[in-house]
Design a protein around this motif. Structure first.
Motif, PDB file in Angstrom:
ATOM      1  N   HIS A  68       0.672  -1.082  -0.128  1.00  0.00           N
ATOM      2  CA  HIS A  68       0.167  -0.102  -0.060  1.00  0.00           C
ATOM      3  C   HIS A  68       0.872   1.265  -0.056  1.00  0.00           C
ATOM      4  O   HIS A  68       1.681   1.250   0.824  1.00  0.00           O
ATOM      5  N   SER A 112       1.170   4.267   0.901  1.00  0.00           N
ATOM      6  CA  SER A 112       0.590   5.139   2.050  1.00  0.00           C
ATOM      7  C   SER A 112       1.263   6.400   2.075  1.00  0.00           C
ATOM      8  O   SER A 112       0.888   7.481   2.378  1.00  0.00           O
ATOM      9  N   ARG A 116       1.505   9.660  -3.559  1.00  0.00           N
ATOM     10  CA  ARG A 116       0.354   9.250  -4.428  1.00  0.00           C
ATOM     11  C   ARG A 116       1.002   9.634  -6.027  1.00  0.00           C
ATOM     12  O   ARG A 116       1.715  10.420  -6.119  1.00  0.00           O
ATOM     13  N   ARG A 166      -9.458  11.190   4.676  1.00  0.00           N
ATOM     14  CA  ARG A 166      -9.366  10.195   3.648  1.00  0.00           C
ATOM     15  C   ARG A 166      -9.586   8.864   4.193  1.00  0.00           C
ATOM     16  O   ARG A 166      -8.630   8.358   4.839  1.00  0.00           O
ATOM     17  N   ARG A 167     -10.356   8.067   3.178  1.00  0.00           N
ATOM     18  CA  ARG A 167     -10.559   6.694   3.714  1.00  0.00           C
ATOM     19  C   ARG A 167      -9.173   5.825   3.222  1.00  0.00           C
ATOM     20  O   ARG A 167      -8.798   5.902   2.332  1.00  0.00           O
ATOM     21  N   GLU A 168      -8.812   5.082   4.218  1.00  0.00           N
ATOM     22  CA  GLU A 168      -7.655   4.372   3.991  1.00  0.00           C
ATOM     23  C   GLU A 168      -8.277   2.822   4.175  1.00  0.00           C
ATOM     24  O   GLU A 168      -9.293   2.605   5.023  1.00  0.00           O
ATOM     25  N   ALA A 228       1.462   8.070   6.413  1.00  0.00           N
ATOM     26  CA  ALA A 228      -0.098   8.077   5.955  1.00  0.00           C
ATOM     27  C   ALA A 228      -0.983   9.493   5.445  1.00  0.00           C
ATOM     28  O   ALA A 228      -0.819  10.556   5.697  1.00  0.00           O
ATOM     29  N   SER A 229      -1.656   8.951   4.065  1.00  0.00           N
ATOM     30  CA  SER A 229      -2.148  10.124   3.447  1.00  0.00           C
ATOM     31  C   SER A 229      -1.156  11.318   3.254  1.00  0.00           C
ATOM     32  O   SER A 229      -1.712  12.383   3.853  1.00  0.00           O
TER      33      SER A 229
END
Length: 458
Positions: free
Chosen positions: A221, A223, A226, A268-270, A394-395
């Protein structure tokens, strides 16, 4: 020569009231070493023309300062006003009160860490966490190690040593400290097989790469960055189908990994850990000290037979957890059984869920008080909106509306000078410099008094 005679000998000073008090507080050996160093410096100053009597008069105060500085740990508590909630350089997650109490009890007492109280025989330390992890995620089994890099390392080694591991080029991440996924794979003894391109990977890329030498498929992932625009990736459920048909395991590394749906807090949805397990991965790995909000740890969840193989791996002992972190993790995981009260009890989620209006009101309240404390140094303070981030990968592109104090002074280097001054306080205050000012983001400041008391040391 008379200047030198003004200085006491080491024995004379240690026999004085001030000397005895310092030796009692700091120990005779450290006090004597600091005293000799200070006397040497004073003799050098006298040779350069300094007044020996004045130096001798200030010796107790200077020596007390020397000993106090030497005794002060660099690991002293700081105020994280950077706007990064999970700041790697500041220790990431703040533990819940329940976890801190459990860790303290573990430090002070023997525990049945690897002792089965029912049978009286030897137990397994992971047993204290296995049941909770299965309950909260739906996984068949679980193992715990000292961080997520270790979780990925041992999982790769157990599944694919001497064989190939297939991974998308777009998922060959680098984490903090220049640790790169290809390097971890090499240390695990697996041969990296890259598929797809940086921005687009398709199911056929994995299917075409599978050979009798394939030990596993790895999904990572991303994370901490992006890739946007003309992109494509193979989602975990489809990748699980490909792995099943080929008869090879799928390892899904979530990185930060969350047990809660962050979207309910406006973030934001993880993907959650339970979702990753349900999507069919044979093993799932994630961190304990990031979005989970616990102490540093790495979790490995999945098929019972694969977890058994990991537990038999010689690396497992090298990366196991101690009793203190196991106690803190158990207390943290128990909090997730009560989701309605989770944000009140778990600092990480409490910080992330704080509404901007609440933080702005705090900034308006603190601005005149902080401005008053800094006025003598030539700085002013006003409330201002700013943006926080989750941190620890994260994000990374998501900004969380926040508020804080904008501290300004005269001169282009004013923010840097003030930042350095605040870092040297007994309780350091860490902010960030932006647009010609030092910004103190208040998202992680729960008590106004903590900031005011820290600044009073100026």
């Amino acid at each position: 020569m008379s200047g030198f005679r003004a200085l006491p000998s080491a024995d004379q000073f240690l026999s004085s009231e001030a000397g005895r008090a310092l030796a009692e507080a700091h120990g005779r050996t450290p006090t004597l070493a600091a005293l000799r160093a200070r006397l040497d410096a004073m003799r050098a100053a006298i040779r350069d023309g300094a007044d020996g009597a004045a130096l001798a008069a200030g010796l107790p105060e200077l020596l007390a300062a020397d000993l106090g500085a030497a005794a002060r740990s660099a690991l002293r508590p700081a105020l994280n006003l950077t706007g990064t909630v999970l700041h790697t350089n500041l220790g990431r997650a703040i533990l819940a009160e329940e976890a801190a109490k459990a860790a303290l009890a573990a430090m002070r007492n023997p525990l049945a860490l690897e002792f089965d109280l029912e049978s009286g025989g030897r137990g397994q330390r992971d047993d204290h966490l296995r049941g909770l992890l299965r309950e909260l995620t739906g996984a068949e089994d679980a193992a715990v190690v000292n961080n997520n890099a270790a979780a990925v390392l041992i999982a790769l080694n157990a599944l694919g040593q001497g064989r190939e591991a297939i991974v998308s080029r777009g998922e060959l991440i680098e984490i903090g400290g220049a640790f790169r996924m290809p390097d971890i794979m090499a240390r695990a003894g697996v041969r990296l097989v890259e598929v797809g391109t940086t921005n687009r990977t398709h199911p056929r890329d994995y299917e075409d790469a599978i050979t009798p030498e394939t030990g596993l498929i790895l999904k990572v992932h991303t994370s901490n960055y992006r890739i946007e625009g003309f992109t494509a990736e193979v989602e975990a459920p489809r990748l699980a189908e490909i792995a099943r048909r080929a008869g090879v395991p799928l390892l899904n590394d979530l990185g930060s990994g969350s047990l809660a749906d962050l979207s309910i807090y406006g973030l934001r949805r993880e993907p959650t850990v339970a979702e990753a397990v349900a999507e069919g991965a044979d093993l799932v790995t994630f961190s304990g000290d990031k979005l989970l909000g616990g102490p540093q740890a790495g979790f490995i969840l999945g098929r019972k037979d694969l977890i058994a193989a990991i537990n038999k791996n010689p690396l497992k002992r090298a990366v196991r957890l101690d009793k203190i972190r196991i106690a803190a993790l158990e207390a943290t995981l128990r909090l997730y059984r009560d989701p309605e009260r989770l944000t009140r009890r778990l600092p990480t989620l409490r910080f992330l869920a704080r509404p901007q209006a609440e933080i702005r009101a705090q900034a308006e309240r603190l601005a005149p008080q902080v401005g008053g404390l800094l006025a003598g140094l030539g700085y002013g303070a006003r409330a201002a909106d700013c943006a926080s981030q989750i941190g620890s990968g994260a994000s990374p592109t998501d900004a969380i509306p926040s508020a804080g104090l904008r501290l300004t002074g005269r001169g282009g280097d004013a923010p840097d000078r003030l930042a350095a001054l605040l870092r040297r306080l007994p309780r350091p205050i860490i902010g960030h410099i932006h647009d010609g000012a030092l910004i103190l983001d208040l998202r992680c400041l729960e008590r106004d008094a903590d900031l005011l008391e820290a600044l009073e040391a100026l």
